[in-house]
Each structure stands twice: as C-alpha cells, then as structure tokens.
Enzyme design. Structure first.
Site, PDB file in Angstrom:
ATOM      1  N   SER A 172       5.986 -27.932 -27.951  1.00 20.75           N
ATOM      2  CA  SER A 172       7.392 -28.311 -28.146  1.00 20.75           C
ATOM      3  C   SER A 172       7.978 -27.303 -29.124  1.00 20.75           C
ATOM      4  CB  SER A 172       7.441 -29.719 -28.755  1.00 20.75           C
ATOM      5  OG  SER A 172       8.705 -29.988 -29.317  1.00 20.75           O
ATOM      6  N   TYR A 207       4.416 -36.425 -34.342  1.00 17.86           N
ATOM      7  CA  TYR A 207       4.708 -35.562 -33.191  1.00 17.86           C
ATOM      8  C   TYR A 207       4.677 -34.093 -33.627  1.00 17.86           C
ATOM      9  CZ  TYR A 207       7.162 -34.080 -28.892  1.00 17.86           C
ATOM     10  OH  TYR A 207       7.517 -33.486 -27.689  1.00 17.86           O
TER      11      TYR A 207
END
Ligand code: NAD
Length: 261
Positions: free
Chosen positions: A143, A156
């Site tokens: 990401s 995350y």
C-alpha cells in the site's frame, strides 16, 4: 511480454476487489488462476465467471492465517495444475481506530492476515518453486502505507511496511532458483475495504464522508482521482510476467502521485 500462458497463478483474497480483478486479468493473459479466499462461495463465483469467459480457474477455501488451510489450498492447486508459478499475496482487511483505543485482539488480527498470511502462502508456494527450479514470481499487495503513515491505521501501516522486508528477503533467498518478489503499493481504490472505511473515518474524525474522500483519501494525489482495480491489476500482470531478475525486491507505488519515491 505480459503473457502468462499456462502459468499457474494463485491469488489470495481474489473473491473481491483488487484480487478479483487481478485474477481476471491473469486469466485473460493466459494464466491458470487459483482463487483463494476465506469466502468459498464468492471464490467459486469468481472462478466460474472466469471459466464462462473462456479462461481457466479454480477456487480454494483458504484463510491465509490458518497454516493447515494454506498448506491444503496450495496442495490442491498443485494437485490440479501440477505447479504454482505466481503467487499474489493480496488478502487483507482494514480496521481503523486510534492507537490508544486499539485492542490487542484487533492488532493481532491485522498482523496475522497481512503478515502471517504473506509468510505462510510464500513458504508453501516457494517450496513448490524451489523443488521444480523453474522460477516464479511473488507479488505482495502492499500500500502507499508501506511507505508512509496515516492516523488511525497503526497495525495496517506496520504490516504494510513489514511486507517490504519480506519481499526483499525473498528476493535474495529465492533468486537462486529464479523467483522474483516485488510489492505493489496502491493508493485508495474503491473496493468494499475502502467503502467501509469512509463512514468509519468520518465518525472518528468528525467530518463528512465527502470530506474524508476529498481531504483525507485523495488530498495528496496529483489529480484528486481514485486508483482503480485495473491500474493495480495491470501492474500485477507486468510483475508476474517479467522475465528476469532485473526487477526484484522492488516496490511500485500506483497512487496518482499521492506518494512519490
Ligand atoms: P476487499 O475487501 O475488496 O477484498 C479482500 C478479500 O480478501 C475479500 O475477498 C476477503 O474475503 C479476503 N480475505 C479477508 N481476510 C482473509 C483471510 N484471512 N484469508 C483469505 N482471504 C481473506 O479489499 P481490497 O481493497 O481488494 O484489498 C485487497 C488488498 O489490497 C488488501 O491487502 C489491501 O490492504 C490492499 N490495498 C487496498 C487498497 C484500497 O484502497 N482498496 C489500497 C492499498 C492496498
């Protein structure tokens, strides 16, 4: 270039969103696709749609955090197609919360899906690749949060940074038998994972949903646009089909310029 004729490609989390589109694009490029997902019904439906479109696909039930299910799922792929040439470690979820409000259970769940899942699927697929000695490719779904941080996303961000380390290690260890490992780092893509976050972030930050999209998610892009599943799938195809070790141990950011490295 960008052909996967006959290559066996196992994509985790491929019943939805980014993984589903990668599976479709791989099948269109001639790959034989294994759709591995927690949700077997949705995985079967995705595989069936690929077959209806003339492609080759099978579904396996796999919770990537469950060692036995990963071992069995990869074994099922090898039993059916004889090999695994490409792994896309993509399964993921998002839980947003202030660090001071995060439970240990949610922290562990996030790290288990993103990191244990990447480790277990990598190990099982690499065992097949090492045994055959015919090369392969591993693509991790990182990401922009592999490179930068945002509020409310501690586990995350931690897990997505961790994937860079895993990919670089695999790139070094598995080069001996021709396996490349790279990370794709998308910006925000409108999938169920992001649709769920918009109202959650609006509530946490005390702003409207439109403001979350405009002022949080897309604020730093060059054009205020979401990244699309096609954008990510096309990069995933290039990484899977690339033919030499020249492209290994890298991360490629696909984010409308949100993050520039
Ligand atoms: P999604 O919710 O549309 O799809 C995720 C899929 O993963 C689902 O089919 C779900 O059933 C599956 N899954 C969840 N937990 C699993 C488990 N334990 N084992 C097996 N499968 C499991 O989400 P998405 O947006 O397509 O996300 C896919 C990946 O892309 C994730 O790793 C996510 O972090 C990453 N990513 C997404 C975005 C985005 O903006 N959507 C941006 C950057 C990175």
């Amino acid at each position: 270039m960008n052909r996967l004729d006959g290559k066996v490609c196992l994509v985790t989390g491929a019943a939805s969103g980014i993984g589903k589109r990668i599976a479709e694009v791989y099948a269109q490029a001639g790959g034989r696709v294994v759709i591995a997902d927690l949700k077997l019904d949705a995985a079967e439906a995705a595989a069936s749609a690929i077959r209806d479109a003339g492609g080759e696909a099978m579904a396996v039930a796999m919770d990537v955090t469950d060692e036995a299910q990963v071992v069995e799922g990869v074994a099922a792929a090898v039993a059916r197609y004889g090999r695994v040439d490409v792994l896309v470690s993509n399964a993921g979820i998002q839980i947003v919360n202030k660090l001071t409000d995060f439970s240990l259970a949610d922290w562990k769940k996030m790290l288990a899906i993103h990191l244990d899942g990447a480790f277990l699927t990598t190990r099982e697929c690499l065992r097949d690749m090492e045994r055959r000695g015919e090369g392969g490719a591993i693509v991790y779904m990182g990401s922009v949060h592999s490179h930068t941080a945002s509020k409310l996303k501690a586990p995350y961000v931690t897990a997505k940074h961790g994937l860079l380390g895993l990919a670089r290690t695999v790139a070094k260890e598995a080069a001996a038998y021709g396996v490349r490992a790279n990370v794709i780092c998308p910006g925000f893509v409108r999938t169920p994972l992001v649709d769920k976050q918009i109202p959650e972030q609006a509530q946490e930050l005390g702003i409207s949903e439109e403001a979350v999209v405009r002022d949080v998610m897309l604020k730093d892009t060059v054009d205020g646009e979401f990244t699309t599943v096609d954008d990510v799938a096309n990069v995933a195809l290039t990484l899977a089909a690339f033919e030499t070790n020249a492209l290994t141990g890298q991360s490629i950011v696909v984010s409308h310029g949100w993050f520039m490295q």
